[in-house]
Design a protein around this motif. Structure first.
Motif, PDB file in Angstrom:
ATOM      1  N   ALA A  85      -9.985  -0.418  -0.947  1.00  0.00           N
ATOM      2  CA  ALA A  85      -9.899   0.407  -2.367  1.00  0.00           C
ATOM      3  C   ALA A  85     -11.557   1.342  -2.684  1.00  0.00           C
ATOM      4  O   ALA A  85     -11.936  -0.058  -2.857  1.00  0.00           O
ATOM      5  CB  ALA A  85      -8.825   0.566  -3.213  1.00  0.00           C
ATOM      6  N   TYR A  97       0.539   7.690  -2.988  1.00  0.00           N
ATOM      7  CA  TYR A  97       0.833   9.146  -4.503  1.00  0.00           C
ATOM      8  C   TYR A  97       0.663  10.477  -4.079  1.00  0.00           C
ATOM      9  O   TYR A  97       1.144  11.526  -4.656  1.00  0.00           O
ATOM     10  CB  TYR A  97       0.355   7.939  -5.602  1.00  0.00           C
ATOM     11  N   THR A 127      -3.372  -5.591  -8.283  1.00  0.00           N
ATOM     12  CA  THR A 127      -2.736  -5.391  -9.613  1.00  0.00           C
ATOM     13  C   THR A 127      -3.243  -6.881 -10.335  1.00  0.00           C
ATOM     14  O   THR A 127      -3.318  -7.303 -10.080  1.00  0.00           O
ATOM     15  CB  THR A 127      -1.111  -5.630  -9.500  1.00  0.00           C
ATOM     16  N   ARG A 144       0.656  -1.315  -0.112  1.00  0.00           N
ATOM     17  CA  ARG A 144       0.106   0.169  -0.310  1.00  0.00           C
ATOM     18  C   ARG A 144       0.726   1.440  -0.009  1.00  0.00           C
ATOM     19  O   ARG A 144       0.063   2.111   0.038  1.00  0.00           O
ATOM     20  CB  ARG A 144      -0.562  -0.091   1.445  1.00  0.00           C
ATOM     21  N   ARG A 159       0.418   2.995  -3.812  1.00  0.00           N
ATOM     22  CA  ARG A 159      -0.873   2.744  -3.905  1.00  0.00           C
ATOM     23  C   ARG A 159      -1.521   4.174  -2.743  1.00  0.00           C
ATOM     24  O   ARG A 159      -2.307   5.000  -2.963  1.00  0.00           O
ATOM     25  CB  ARG A 159      -1.743   1.819  -3.888  1.00  0.00           C
ATOM     26  N   ASP A 160      -1.418   4.208  -1.342  1.00  0.00           N
ATOM     27  CA  ASP A 160      -2.129   5.374  -0.431  1.00  0.00           C
ATOM     28  C   ASP A 160      -1.050   6.403  -0.355  1.00  0.00           C
ATOM     29  O   ASP A 160      -2.015   7.432   0.196  1.00  0.00           O
ATOM     30  CB  ASP A 160      -2.375   4.467   0.950  1.00  0.00           C
ATOM     31  N   HIS A 207     -10.929   0.935  -8.508  1.00  0.00           N
ATOM     32  CA  HIS A 207     -10.285   0.624  -8.598  1.00  0.00           C
ATOM     33  C   HIS A 207     -11.490  -0.597  -8.831  1.00  0.00           C
ATOM     34  O   HIS A 207     -11.080  -1.880  -8.189  1.00  0.00           O
ATOM     35  CB  HIS A 207      -9.081  -0.064  -7.692  1.00  0.00           C
ATOM     36  N   PRO A 211      -4.374   4.118 -11.162  1.00  0.00           N
ATOM     37  CA  PRO A 211      -3.943   4.378 -10.645  1.00  0.00           C
ATOM     38  C   PRO A 211      -3.023   3.532  -9.909  1.00  0.00           C
ATOM     39  O   PRO A 211      -3.391   2.231 -10.566  1.00  0.00           O
ATOM     40  CB  PRO A 211      -5.385   4.690  -9.446  1.00  0.00           C
ATOM     41  N   PRO A 212      -2.616   4.251  -9.148  1.00  0.00           N
ATOM     42  CA  PRO A 212      -1.459   3.094  -8.893  1.00  0.00           C
ATOM     43  C   PRO A 212      -1.745   1.839  -7.657  1.00  0.00           C
ATOM     44  O   PRO A 212      -3.082   1.909  -7.061  1.00  0.00           O
ATOM     45  CB  PRO A 212      -0.559   3.797  -7.993  1.00  0.00           C
ATOM     46  N   GLY A 213      -1.408   0.670  -8.030  1.00  0.00           N
ATOM     47  CA  GLY A 213      -1.497  -0.226  -7.648  1.00  0.00           C
ATOM     48  C   GLY A 213      -0.236  -1.168  -6.721  1.00  0.00           C
ATOM     49  O   GLY A 213       0.454  -0.374  -6.414  1.00  0.00           O
ATOM     50  N   GLY A 214      -0.947  -2.445  -5.881  1.00  0.00           N
ATOM     51  CA  GLY A 214       0.344  -2.731  -4.910  1.00  0.00           C
ATOM     52  C   GLY A 214       1.276  -3.012  -6.309  1.00  0.00           C
ATOM     53  O   GLY A 214       1.033  -3.784  -7.405  1.00  0.00           O
TER      54      GLY A 214
END
Length: 761
Positions: free
Chosen positions: A585, A128, A630, A122, A125-126, A590, A723-726
């Protein structure tokens, strides 16, 4: 002949190789050597926080000094994943700072930083957007001052390379020239500041240098066991071999007779009925050196009362667990009429899968240093969750959390083990008992036998096929001792969050789907391990789909895509659940995106030459899985070595992790996930007899060695603006089923349990 005792420390060994002089630098991208900061010195005892001198401070994460030095707090723990080289660079890019003038500060455990648990993939992704806003807030203030000085609109000014520039007048002001005035401005609400276009984040998304590489290579990086305090003693602990066990008697005189042993301290076991993060108890041997403490522990000859868990036996428990998976459980997911569809199916297939307990086996076993005095407790530890460590230490000592300070050192791997702070509380209790600083050191045997274990699992799957061979019905039952049992021994049913790791969020095109959770009691400490329940859920699901393909004599790739169905965003209604846990999330941000999963499957089979390899008779296996937001697909190629054992020759992995900050670290994490997943597939198995773990060290709990690693591991990261994933965990789940499916292609032996080596493969 007189013998001399030589103490060779890691740092002096590296210095002797000439590395301390900078003879070798790892992880620096070409052209970035001058921008990389110098090797980090060991942090001195005391609080790790932003500088207290005058300057621009926009909160707890960023400080710009009057000389222009930018200090950025990394509030997450560094354990090889490069987070200290990612989150601070994100702040610096948004600010427009020169990395050569940036100082990274490792944050102590403090609720002011928000969530500090470096777990669950995280951190990026948390962090960013929040970290970007930290940099953007300071940038807005510096730009405002420069614009006022020049009497120009702020929109015409740009902050980059540690200065604010006005292109029209060709004027520039260094940050140091703006800090004093900027510090007088009210700090704007971070939510209202404008972020740069992503295209202006010049470092983000590329192969960033590993900022801590020089310190790691030269030996100046400080890990938990490196901490030294005046008067410090070292302790090792004889813990109950069975959870809940207690000391009956021991030979204290023999232990105290060992040279260097100072004192024996009995530690209490878990209180209140729940194990939680409490120490297991036992007898601590406190000595001048680790070796003396270990020798003293060996002399204790402890007699134990093993307690209620002494009857736990892996072999008999496996039968009970499999029986639970065969019987109906609690329905947690339902679409259509599975029983009716199975009754009408042209053909049915069923299979059971088993994955044993696993240990974390990080390179660095747990350790912690504590000092307790009238002012409170100060701790240095390789912890993934310093706030949790702070809470547990306060509980153990019976003091307010405000009197506990937790400093975070580098971690030699964590994989979830070091987010559980029992070892930190042990150090605090012993430091108080001894009246001097104490380092608690776990040995490898302690780590393997007394840790928190990844849950054992049995799963039952059944599918109905229609006349065309398509899946018309899907039944999945999963049974495993749940993680919440560690915090409440009465819990036997998996939680929604655990089921959300590969069961509730599994997109299927079948019109009839039912998933059931089955009860299973815990007899050891169950904890999360890298990718958690995704390990056994992905192994079962991806193996079963491969079985369906071979039963149909069809290409596993085509059947996998068919079972997943067309590209779409699978809604909770389609999945047959009220809510998808979704790793905390929002599902709107997501979604369960089948298109992204299909793409990584299509891409990995393309770059691996899947179709051509199968036609040529090469043994390849395929698996894919969505986890931690992801999408990852893996193809593994296997053969037999000269001794007839299966060897993994080559692995291809394609990952879609959304927006990527540090490309090199993401690739490294995926490569590491392949090796980690191979260890699970080939070797990983913790067994229990009489309530005690049978394995002791790498001799009987092996991990993949250099000679077993594939000659080639190909990793491709999908370019994405999602958005960014793990990143740290999602590469692991597809590895074991891909290897197992390849083994079937090679041997026609279906491995429905792990590890493969125990099956003679």
């Amino acid at each position: 002949m007189e013998q001399q005792r030589v103490v060779l420390l890691r740092r002096s060994f590296l210095a002797g190789l000439g590395l301390a002089a900078g003879g070798l630098a790892l992880g620096l991208a070409e052209g970035d050597a001058e921008a990389a900061p110098p090797p980090a010195a060991p942090p001195p005892p005391g609080s790790a926080a932003l500088p207290s001198q005058p300057g621009l401070r926009t909160g707890v994460f960023l400080h710009v000094a009057t000389d222009g030095t930018v200090s950025i707090v990394c509030h997450r723990s560094e354990m090889g994943q490069g987070i200290r080289s990612s989150l601070p660079v994100l702040v610096a890019d948004e600010l427009g700072a020169d990395m050569a003038r940036v100082k990274i500060v490792q944050g102590d455990g403090d609720k002011a930083y928000g969530d500090q648990n470096t777990d669950g993939s995280r951190s990026v992704r948390d962090g960013y957007e929040p970290m970007r806003r930290v940099g953007a807030t300071a940038r807005a203030m510096l730009v405002a001052v420069a614009a006022k000085k020049w009497r120009v609109p702020a929109a015409e000014c740009v902050a980059e390379q540690h200065a604010v520039h006005h292109a029209k007048s060709k004027r520039s002001l260094d940050f140091r020239e703006l800090v004093a005035d900027a510090a007088k401005l009210p700090v704007p609400d971070a939510k209202t500041v404008a972020l740069r276009p992503v295209s202006e984040l010049k470092r983000v998304g590329g192969p960033l240098p590993l900022l801590d590489a020089p310190a790691i290579v030269t030996g100046t990086a400080q890990f938990g066991a490196d901490v030294r305090l005046p008067g410090m003693l070292t302790a090792v602990i004889a813990r109950p071999p069975v959870v809940g066990g207690k000391v009956v008697r021991y030979d204290g005189a023999r232990a105290l007779a060992v040279a260097g042993v100072k004192k024996l301290v009995e530690l209490p076991g878990p209180q209140g009925g729940a194990v939680g993060f409490q120490p297991l108890g036992g007898v601590a041997v406190v000595a001048d050196t680790t070796w003396a403490a270990m020798r003293g522990r060996a002399a204790l000859q402890i007699e134990w009362d093993h307690g209620a868990n002494a009857a736990y036996d892996s072999a008999s428990y496996r039968e009970a667990l499999s029986g639970a998976a065969r019987a109906p459980g609690k329905v947690v997911r339902k679409v259509g009429d599975v029983d009716g569809a199975l009754a009408k199916a042209a053909r049915t297939l069923e299979a059971e899968y088993y994955v044993p307990h696993l240990a974390h086996a990080a390179m660095e076993p747990p350790s912690a240093v504590a000092r307790v005095d009238a002012n409170g407790c100060e701790v240095w530890a390789p912890t993934q969750n310093p706030q949790s460590a702070r809470t547990e230490v306060a509980r153990a000592l019976g003091v307010d959390e405000g009197k506990v300070t937790v400093h975070v050192t580098f971690l030699g791997g964590g994989f979830g083990r070091k987010s559980k702070p029992d070892y930190v509380a042990e150090a605090a209790l012993l430091a108080r008992a001894m009246g001097t600083p104490v380092r608690v050191q776990w040995t490898r045997e302690d780590d393997v036998q007394s840790g928190y274990f990844h849950s054992v699992s049995a799963q039952y799957l059944k599918a109905g096929l229609d006349a065309d061979g398509k899946v018309s019905a899907w039944l999945h039952r999963t049974a495993f001792p749940p993680i919440p049992s560690t915090f409440d021994g009465r819990v036997k049913t998996p939680s929604d969050n655990e089921l959300g790791l590969g069961v509730l969020d599994l997109a299927l095109a079948a019109p009839n789907v039912r998933a059931e959770a089955c009860d299973a009691p815990a007899h050891v400490r169950i904890g999360w391990l890298r990718s958690v329940c995704n390990i056994f859920h992905a192994f079962a699901v991806q193996s079963f789909i491969d079985e369906i393909a071979h039963a149909r004599q069809a290409d596993p790739r085509e059947v996998l895509l068919e079972v997943l169905g067309p590209a779409r965003q699978a809604t909770p209604a389609e999945l047959g659940v009220q809510k998808v846990p979704n790793y905390g999330a929002p599902i709107e941000k997501h979604p369960v995106d089948v298109g992204r999963l299909r793409h990584v499957i299509e891409r990995v089979t393309e770059i691996s030459g899947w179709s051509a390899a199968r036609k040529a008779g090469r043994a390849v296996g395929l698996a894919a899985h969505r986890s931690f937001l992801t999408y990852v697909a893996v193809v593994a190629a296997v053969s037999k070595d000269a001794l007839g054992k299966v060897q993994v020759d080559e692995v291809w992995l394609v990952a879609d992790a959304g927006t990527v900050i540090n490309l090199d670290r993401v690739r490294s994490q995926m490569e590491g996930a392949v090796v980690f997943g191979m260890s699970i597939a080939l070797h990983g198995a913790i067994t229990v007899k009489g309530g005690a773990v049978e394995q002791t060290n790498f001799r009987d709990y092996p991990v993949v060695r250099t000679t077993e690693v594939p000659q080639r591991i190909h990793v491709e990261i999908v370019k994405s603006d999602a958005p960014p994933g793990g990143v740290g965990e999602p590469g692991v789940p597809p590895v074991a089923p891909a290897i197992a499916n390849a083994v079937f292609a090679l041997t026609k032996t279906r491995a429905r349990e792990l590890p493969l080596r125990r099956l003679g493969l």
